[in-house]
Design a protein around this motif. Structure first.
Motif, PDB file in Angstrom:
ATOM      1  N   ARG A  93       0.832  -1.213   0.000  1.00  0.00           N
ATOM      2  CA  ARG A  93       0.000   0.000   0.000  1.00  0.00           C
ATOM      3  C   ARG A  93       0.858   1.250   0.000  1.00  0.00           C
ATOM      4  O   ARG A  93       0.556   2.228  -0.683  1.00  0.00           O
ATOM      5  N   ARG A  94       1.954   1.190   0.769  1.00  0.00           N
ATOM      6  CA  ARG A  94       2.833   2.361   0.852  1.00  0.00           C
ATOM      7  C   ARG A  94       3.317   2.751  -0.550  1.00  0.00           C
ATOM      8  O   ARG A  94       3.264   3.928  -0.933  1.00  0.00           O
ATOM      9  N   ALA A  95       3.779   1.745  -1.317  1.00  0.00           N
ATOM     10  CA  ALA A  95       4.282   2.029  -2.663  1.00  0.00           C
ATOM     11  C   ALA A  95       3.183   2.630  -3.531  1.00  0.00           C
ATOM     12  O   ALA A  95       3.413   3.595  -4.273  1.00  0.00           O
ATOM     13  N   LEU A  96       1.970   2.100  -3.411  1.00  0.00           N
ATOM     14  CA  LEU A  96       0.867   2.618  -4.229  1.00  0.00           C
ATOM     15  C   LEU A  96       0.568   4.065  -3.880  1.00  0.00           C
ATOM     16  O   LEU A  96       0.344   4.901  -4.765  1.00  0.00           O
ATOM     17  N   VAL A  97       0.571   4.364  -2.560  1.00  0.00           N
ATOM     18  CA  VAL A  97       0.287   5.746  -2.147  1.00  0.00           C
ATOM     19  C   VAL A  97       1.368   6.671  -2.675  1.00  0.00           C
ATOM     20  O   VAL A  97       1.073   7.733  -3.248  1.00  0.00           O
ATOM     21  N   GLN A  98       2.622   6.247  -2.553  1.00  0.00           N
ATOM     22  CA  GLN A  98       3.724   7.088  -3.049  1.00  0.00           C
ATOM     23  C   GLN A  98       3.572   7.371  -4.538  1.00  0.00           C
ATOM     24  O   GLN A  98       3.690   8.509  -4.987  1.00  0.00           O
ATOM     25  N   MET A  99       3.294   6.330  -5.288  1.00  0.00           N
ATOM     26  CA  MET A  99       3.207   6.518  -6.736  1.00  0.00           C
ATOM     27  C   MET A  99       2.027   7.400  -7.115  1.00  0.00           C
ATOM     28  O   MET A  99       2.132   8.240  -8.012  1.00  0.00           O
ATOM     29  N   THR A 100       0.903   7.200  -6.435  1.00  0.00           N
ATOM     30  CA  THR A 100      -0.266   8.038  -6.721  1.00  0.00           C
ATOM     31  C   THR A 100       0.050   9.509  -6.484  1.00  0.00           C
ATOM     32  O   THR A 100      -0.259  10.374  -7.316  1.00  0.00           O
ATOM     33  N   LEU A 101       0.681   9.787  -5.344  1.00  0.00           N
ATOM     34  CA  LEU A 101       1.001  11.177  -5.029  1.00  0.00           C
ATOM     35  C   LEU A 101       1.986  11.751  -6.045  1.00  0.00           C
ATOM     36  O   LEU A 101       1.834  12.896  -6.482  1.00  0.00           O
ATOM     37  N   LEU A 102       2.971  10.953  -6.427  1.00  0.00           N
ATOM     38  CA  LEU A 102       3.939  11.426  -7.414  1.00  0.00           C
ATOM     39  C   LEU A 102       3.248  11.754  -8.730  1.00  0.00           C
ATOM     40  O   LEU A 102       3.559  12.766  -9.368  1.00  0.00           O
ATOM     41  N   TRP A 103       2.332  10.895  -9.123  1.00  0.00           N
ATOM     42  CA  TRP A 103       1.622  11.129 -10.397  1.00  0.00           C
ATOM     43  C   TRP A 103       0.897  12.473 -10.342  1.00  0.00           C
ATOM     44  O   TRP A 103       0.999  13.296 -11.250  1.00  0.00           O
ATOM     45  N   LEU A 104       0.168  12.685  -9.224  1.00  0.00           N
ATOM     46  CA  LEU A 104      -0.595  13.928  -9.089  1.00  0.00           C
ATOM     47  C   LEU A 104       0.346  15.131  -9.097  1.00  0.00           C
ATOM     48  O   LEU A 104       0.094  16.135  -9.779  1.00  0.00           O
ATOM     49  N   ALA A 105       1.448  15.020  -8.350  1.00  0.00           N
ATOM     50  CA  ALA A 105       2.386  16.137  -8.267  1.00  0.00           C
ATOM     51  C   ALA A 105       2.976  16.437  -9.642  1.00  0.00           C
ATOM     52  O   ALA A 105       3.167  17.598 -10.012  1.00  0.00           O
ATOM     53  N   ALA A 106       3.275  15.391 -10.411  1.00  0.00           N
ATOM     54  CA  ALA A 106       3.858  15.591 -11.743  1.00  0.00           C
ATOM     55  C   ALA A 106       2.896  16.363 -12.631  1.00  0.00           C
ATOM     56  O   ALA A 106       3.306  17.242 -13.395  1.00  0.00           O
ATOM     57  N   ARG A 107       1.594  16.045 -12.528  1.00  0.00           N
ATOM     58  CA  ARG A 107       0.616  16.768 -13.352  1.00  0.00           C
ATOM     59  C   ARG A 107       0.584  18.244 -12.967  1.00  0.00           C
ATOM     60  O   ARG A 107       0.613  19.116 -13.824  1.00  0.00           O
ATOM     61  N   LEU A 108       0.555  18.488 -11.658  1.00  0.00           N
ATOM     62  CA  LEU A 108       0.498  19.873 -11.178  1.00  0.00           C
ATOM     63  C   LEU A 108       1.744  20.636 -11.612  1.00  0.00           C
ATOM     64  O   LEU A 108       1.658  21.792 -12.036  1.00  0.00           O
TER      65      LEU A 108
END
Lengths: 429, 262, 267
Positions: A93-108
């Motif tokens: 779960r930790r890895a999934l949360v990290q990747m999700t946040l990174l994806w969002l940050a990259a878009r922003l």
């Protein structure tokens, strides 16, 4: 999400069902980005929304749909499929949360790049995007590398190649090169990835193994569809040749011939699919149609480069909006349900949406033909709205499967329990 | 009743004497097994009986009319489908197409071939299936004399047992005479009414063994025991090279019949 | 099998066959890209690209210049080929029946196959002059040993085991021919015939180039004299296109039909 108890920490502990399995957060992001990005692009085209990012809105549109929308789908697919193919534990779960946040940050970071000094420009976006690839590879590479015969290692290479191409894009954008050429090259790479992924998925879909163990759908007859490597390899090689030629020569007659060759190689790949009645299920037809769209896309691009009265972007959108959109939709419809413990969706909205998705791509292709130039912007608007609408429909119809708890008492990415037998890791997506 | 009599059969290839003074008798409904080490001329004898070879010297009398051969390998026509292969002999007899296709289908079913196999070409069939087709091709013409040249040697135990059963049925129902070559003593003991032992240099008969037990009463134990008994016979041991020794060449000179007491 | 169903099957098989041609199309198109690149490097005067060549060719067709010449060449090639296949196959089969004849003819075949067609052409010019007979004879003599060797091979390699089966089951002579010899021999003849077809085209163009005033070869000679590379390439593409079409649309489907028993039609 009906309940968000405990915030992020809760997410890590396991209170948010959305982080139960890799496809869940990323298929949500896939659907949502399809809707948001295309609507934003249509508004930018009409000047209703300012597009202040460096390089202009066209570059943003291309980059974000490729490395935002498509990347989310790839992440969702490989994070779910690779553990299954290699029979390894699912990502934490930790890895999934990290990747999700990174994806969002990259878009922003891309969207807001116009707001900070030009010297910084797109570099934050580049860093965040690359970090996402690194995390994704960290999940995928050990799994495929240690698997017997390294049968699925091509996924890792394709991901690494996309990461390098994206790096090339940002370097070109930052150093005054031609970033668009890198995007075009990436489109070719994505087509290769579709072919690789579809060859894996299609065997279980067409042969009816996805619903192995379904109580009402016992396997009746052998279909015998085999995705054989020789034709697939020919298609992959010609697509790569076409992409490299375009990268070197750009809009050129030589590129035109290679694009036509890629189209022919894709039509050749369809030989494997002509197996009679088994093809006529909605799942098989979607994958089949996406191959057709790749073939048509390359044929149109080739025609444009050889001097036919149309723009190459007509063909390119058949590849991206058409083939990519449809195969992402298809894979989400299959993987996104089986791994949530649900059998496939047989409601009529699904073939209707798939048809509309194809229609949207065809309208977009038509808009680039000289014949329809007077109606270009209208056609593009209709096409964009239709396309975004399809993914909105996907999100609406699958919201609980993507974000809610499982209803069959299982955890993680497990497939539905087969009728009357203990669950074993089957062979589906 | 149909019968076959052979006396004073000699055959030479060049200067080698392959068969010397061979004689045998075969009656309808009887199963005769020819056993012996390789090179003893069993196959040559079979080819002569089938009419594929003309011997150097022979006195042969046969009242059998329909003769069918099953060879060591299936030997199917690669360009013919299963159905057409089975019907080959029928076509040669001038049976009309629909009739022979019907008979082929019925036989194929009896042999345990699936209906869809009928349209397949030999290269699409497994080795075991090809053997069944080969046997079906022989049975299709309803022969009264069936010549088998080690047709079961390459098959697995299950398939062998099944084809044995088909064969026994054929003999019982049609009264077919069977002349089979085998190097498997147990197979001979299981199927034959008489066993003829042949040895090479030159190929000749050295021993005859009659099995009184009816086919239906041959249990596995009985087959094992009888085979073991047969293995103790001096001619058999020497013939197969298990014991040292010489078997004399007896040439009948026409006043005495063949080496085996017919 | 009902006729409707077999028609349906045949149609399906034909479609599947045609569809499997896409792989070949892909590789030809890649070759076009390479050709275009070559044209770019050496310039239009030396090597016009495929686009320029195809434009030139369609121009030649539109002006009514191409078709008559192609028909003339095709007629000569087919006469020579027909003669060679007929006589070569017949004699080859006869030679295949006898070990002695095969032994005698093998060195002759090697001799004929090894003789360069251009040498025959010189002889033919001396014998037949500049008329139709020269290219026809050259084609005949170039294709004859191919057909002969194929037929002889077919005759020689007939499996004796299958012959035993045929004899044991008392096949009448007519069935021996239709059920044993012909199916076996065709599988040797067809590849030889296809090779002969390719040879006939090549040789007829060469013969015409040197000896006649009409036909594709003569037209090539004219375009060479005028240093018209685009027209030369156009003629070459036309000849190759016809050859490919003839082989893949006519001979290969027949071959597959006849040799279904060898392997499954390519999926």
């Amino acid at each position: 999400m009906s309940s968000i108890p405990g915030g992020l920490k809760g997410a890590l502990r396991g209170d948010w069902p959305v982080f139960m399995c890799g496809f869940r957060p990323f298929f949500i992001l896939t659907g949502a980005s399809a809707v948001v990005m295309v609507l934003a692009w249509l508004l930018m085209l009409r000047g209703l929304v300012p597009a202040g990012m460096p390089g202009g809105s066209l570059l943003w549109h291309g980059h974000e749909l490729l490395f935002g929308f498509v990347t989310a789908a790839i992440a969702g697919f490989v994070l779910t499929a690779v553990p299954e193919f290699t029979r390894t534990p699912i990502p934490s779960r930790r890895a999934l949360v990290q990747m999700t946040l990174l994806w969002l940050a990259a878009r922003l970071a891309y969207l807001l790049a116009g707001a900070w000094p030009a010297l910084i420009g797109l570099w934050p976006a580049a860093l965040l995007n690359l970090a996402l690839w690194v995390l994704l590879l960290r999940e995928v590479l050990p799994r495929v590398w240690n698997a017997p015969e390294r049968r699925h290692v091509s996924f890792a290479w394709a991901i690494a190649a996309l990461a390098l191409l994206q790096l090339g894009f940002f370097v070109a954008a930052g150093a005054g090169g031609n970033p668009l050429a890198w995007l075009y090259l990436s489109v070719g790479m994505v087509m290769v990835l579709i072919i690789i992924a579809t060859s894996r998925v299609s065997m279980s879909v067409v042969n009816g193994l996805v619903e192995h163990g379904h109580p009402d759908r016992q396997q009746t007859e052998e279909v015998g569809y085999l995705a054989r490597p020789p034709r697939r390899n020919l298609a992959i090689v010609t697509i790569l040749i076409c992409s490299m030629t375009e990268f070197i020569f750009g809009h050129d007659v030589i590129t035109g011939w290679t694009a036509l060759a890629a189209a022919a190689a894709m039509l050749n790949l369809l030989n494997d699919w002509h197996i009679g009645r088994a093809l006529f299920t909605r799942w098989a037809l979607m994958l089949y149609a996406s191959y057709w769209l790749i073939a048509l896309g390359y044929a149109l691009m080739g025609a444009a480069w050889l001097g036919a009265p149309l723009l190459p972007s007509s063909g390119r959108h058949l590849l991206m909006a058409g083939a990519m959109g449809l195969s992402i939709f298809a894979i989400m419809m299959v993987a996104g349900r089986i791994h949530a413990g649900l059998w496939l969706d047989r409601r009529p909205w699904q073939p209707i949406t798939a048809t509309l998705l194809v229609l949207a791509a065809l309208l977009r292709a038509a808009s680039g033909m000289h014949l329809f130039l007077p109606w270009m912007s209208q056609l593009q608007a209709i096409s964009g709205l239709l396309w975004a609408g399809c993914f909105a429909a996907y999100l609406a119809m699958n919201w609980s499967a993507l974000s809610g708890p499982r209803t069959d008492g299982q955890e993680g990415c497990a497939e539905p329990l087969a009728a009357g037998e203990e669950h074993q890791g089957g062979c589906s997506v | 009743m149909s019968e076959l009599h052979i006396r004073h059969l000699y055959h030479r290839y060049g200067v080698t004497e392959v068969l010397a003074d061979v004689g045998l008798d075969l009656y309808a409904g009887e199963t005769l097994a020819l056993v012996g080490p390789s090179g003893c001329g069993k196959s040559t004898l079979l080819h002569i009986i089938a009419g594929l070879l003309t011997p150097s010297e022979v006195v042969m009398q046969s009242t059998f009319r329909g003769l069918a051969c099953v060879f060591q390998e299936p030997r199917l026509m690669p360009w013919k489908t299963t159905a057409d292969n089975i019907a080959l002999g029928l076509k040669a007899l001038g049976v009309p197409k629909t009739a022979r296709q019907r008979q082929a289908a019925a036989l194929a079913q009896r042999m345990g071939l699936a209906p869809e196999d009928l349209a397949k070409y030999p290269h699409e069939l497994s080795g075991g299936m090809q053997s069944r087709v080969s046997l079906a091709r022989a049975l299709a013409i309803k022969p009264d004399l069936l010549l088998l040249d080690e047709p079961f040697s390459a098959l697995d135990i299950g398939l062998k047992a099944e084809l044995y059963r088909q064969l026994e049925e054929q003999v019982q129902q049609q009264g077919t005479a069977v002349l089979m070559i085998t190097h498997d003593l147990m197979e001979a003991v299981r199927l034959a009414d008489r066993i003829l032992m042949m040895v090479p240099d030159p190929g000749r008969m050295v021993y005859e063994f009659t099995l009184q037990q009816p086919q239906a009463e041959r249990s596995s134990t009985w087959v094992y025991q009888t085979t073991a008994e047969l293995m103790q016979v001096r001619e058999v041991r020497i013939g197969f090279g298990l014991d040292e020794g010489e078997l004399p060449v007896q040439i009948s000179h026409h006043e005495q019949h063949s080496g085996c007491s017919v | 099998m009902s006729p409707l169903r077999s028609l349906h099957n045949a149609l399906g098989a034909t479609l599947a066959y045609l569809w499997s041609g896409w792989g070949a199309v892909a590789s030809i198109l890649l070759f076009c890209a390479l050709w275009e690149l070559g044209g770019r490097v050496y310039g239009d005067l030396v090597l016009p690209g495929p686009v320029a060549t195809l434009q030139q060719l369609s121009g030649m067709f539109d002006s009514g210049q191409a078709l008559p010449e192609l028909i003339i060449s095709a007629r000569r090639a087919l006469y020579g080929l027909g003669l060679a296949l007929g006589i070569g196959t017949l004699l080859g089969l006869l030679a295949g029946r006898s070990m002695t004849a095969a032994m005698m003819s093998r060195p002759l075949v090697t001799l004929l196959l090894g003789m360069p067609p251009i040498a025959w052409l010189v002889l033919a010019m001396l014998w037949f002059g500049m008329g139709d007979a020269t290219p026809v004879f050259t084609v005949f003599i170039a294709c004859f040993p191919i057909a002969f060797a194929g037929a002889m091979q077919g005759g020689r390699t007939l499996d004796n085991k299958l012959k035993d089966v045929a004899l044991a089951y008392r096949l009448p002579w007519r069935m021996l021919l239709t059920d044993l010899y012909l199916p076996h021999i065709t599988s040797y003849l067809f590849p030889a015939w296809i090779t002969a077809l390719g040879t006939s085209w090549k040789v007829v163009v060469m013969a015409e180039l040197l000896t006649t005033v009409d036909g594709v070869g003569a037209a090539l000679a004219v375009s060479r004299a005028q240093l018209d590379t685009a027209s030369s390439l156009g003629w070459i593409v036309a000849v190759l296109g016809l050859l490919l079409a003839f082989e893949y649309l006519l001979l290969e489907p027949i071959k597959r039909r006849v040799e279904r028993w060898r392997t499954e039609p390519g999926p």
